[in-house]
Scaffold this motif. Sequence first.
Motif, mmCIF file in Angstrom:
data_model
loop_
_atom_site.group_PDB
_atom_site.id
_atom_site.type_symbol
_atom_site.label_atom_id
_atom_site.label_comp_id
_atom_site.label_asym_id
_atom_site.label_seq_id
_atom_site.Cartn_x
_atom_site.Cartn_y
_atom_site.Cartn_z
ATOM 1 N N LYS A 41 0.808 -1.223 0.000
ATOM 2 C CA LYS A 41 0.000 0.000 0.000
ATOM 3 C C LYS A 41 0.844 1.278 0.000
ATOM 4 O O LYS A 41 0.353 2.343 -0.359
ATOM 5 N N GLN A 42 2.077 1.156 0.422
ATOM 6 C CA GLN A 42 2.931 2.333 0.597
ATOM 7 C C GLN A 42 3.137 3.068 -0.725
ATOM 8 O O GLN A 42 3.573 2.486 -1.704
ATOM 9 N N GLY A 43 2.806 4.345 -0.721
ATOM 10 C CA GLY A 43 3.060 5.189 -1.882
ATOM 11 C C GLY A 43 2.082 5.035 -3.030
ATOM 12 O O GLY A 43 2.316 5.586 -4.098
ATOM 13 N N ILE A 44 1.015 4.281 -2.833
ATOM 14 C CA ILE A 44 0.013 4.131 -3.898
ATOM 15 C C ILE A 44 -1.243 4.889 -3.500
ATOM 16 O O ILE A 44 -1.731 4.752 -2.381
ATOM 17 N N ASP A 45 -1.752 5.670 -4.429
ATOM 18 C CA ASP A 45 -2.978 6.420 -4.197
ATOM 19 C C ASP A 45 -4.086 5.444 -3.801
ATOM 20 O O ASP A 45 -4.336 4.463 -4.516
ATOM 21 N N PRO A 46 -4.748 5.678 -2.661
ATOM 22 C CA PRO A 46 -5.783 4.748 -2.197
ATOM 23 C C PRO A 46 -6.935 4.552 -3.184
ATOM 24 O O PRO A 46 -7.486 3.455 -3.278
ATOM 25 N N VAL A 47 -7.296 5.580 -3.928
ATOM 26 C CA VAL A 47 -8.365 5.454 -4.924
ATOM 27 C C VAL A 47 -7.935 4.460 -6.002
ATOM 28 O O VAL A 47 -8.673 3.544 -6.363
ATOM 29 N N LEU A 48 -6.723 4.621 -6.496
ATOM 30 C CA LEU A 48 -6.175 3.725 -7.512
ATOM 31 C C LEU A 48 -6.047 2.307 -6.958
ATOM 32 O O LEU A 48 -6.398 1.330 -7.632
ATOM 33 N N LEU A 49 -5.583 2.190 -5.737
ATOM 34 C CA LEU A 49 -5.413 0.884 -5.111
ATOM 35 C C LEU A 49 -6.739 0.147 -4.999
ATOM 36 O O LEU A 49 -6.819 -1.057 -5.281
ATOM 37 N N ASN A 50 -7.805 0.844 -4.628
ATOM 38 C CA ASN A 50 -9.119 0.203 -4.546
ATOM 39 C C ASN A 50 -9.584 -0.288 -5.917
ATOM 40 O O ASN A 50 -10.131 -1.383 -6.036
ATOM 41 N N LEU A 51 -9.350 0.500 -6.954
ATOM 42 C CA LEU A 51 -9.735 0.077 -8.301
ATOM 43 C C LEU A 51 -8.982 -1.192 -8.703
ATOM 44 O O LEU A 51 -9.561 -2.123 -9.263
#
Length: 166
Positions: A41-51
Motif C-alpha cells: 500500500k505504501q506510496g500508492i494512491d488509495p483510490v487507484l489501489l481500490n480500483l
Amino acid sequence: MNTNEAHESPERLPEHAPRLDWTKLAPEAFKAMIRLDTAAKQGIDPVLLNLVKIRASQINHCAFCLDMHSKDALAAGESAERIFQLDAWRESRHFYTAKEVAAIELTEAVTVLTDGFVPDEVYARGAAEFSGSELARLIVAITTINAWNRFGVSTRLVPGHYTPAG
C-alpha cells in the motif's frame, strides 16, 4: 434494507460455509500476507489501489474480496458508478483517468497470465504513467491482491459481512 437484512431475506439462498479458516491454521503465513499487504500500500494512491483490488477480484471471482474492497472504496468516497463500470472499463474509459486505465490494464495483464507474460505495450503504458518506483509498488500491490484472492476463493470465504473501518 441494509447489508445484514439482505442476508436474512427469506427469498435468498443460504450462505455457503467456508471450507476452512486458513488464518488460524496457517497464522505465520497470514501474518506475512498482512505485512506484504501493508508494504504494498505504501506510496500508492488509495483510490487507484481500490480500483486495482476490485478489478483483480472481479477477474478472479473472489466474492469476499469484491465485497471488502467495494465497501472500502465506497467508504473512502469512491462513486458507485465507477465501481459498477469497472468490469466494462474499456467501454467506459471516460469514468477513469489515464493513470487509472494504465493501472487497470496492468492489473488485468498481471492477473491473467495465460499468454505467459505481460505484453510489452501494456507494460509501456504503465511505465508512461508511473515512475519506476510507483510502477514497482503497483506490481507488488497487484500481486498481493491476487494472492489474497486465491486464499479467498480456495477457502470459500463468505462475502457480505465485512464492515469498513472507521
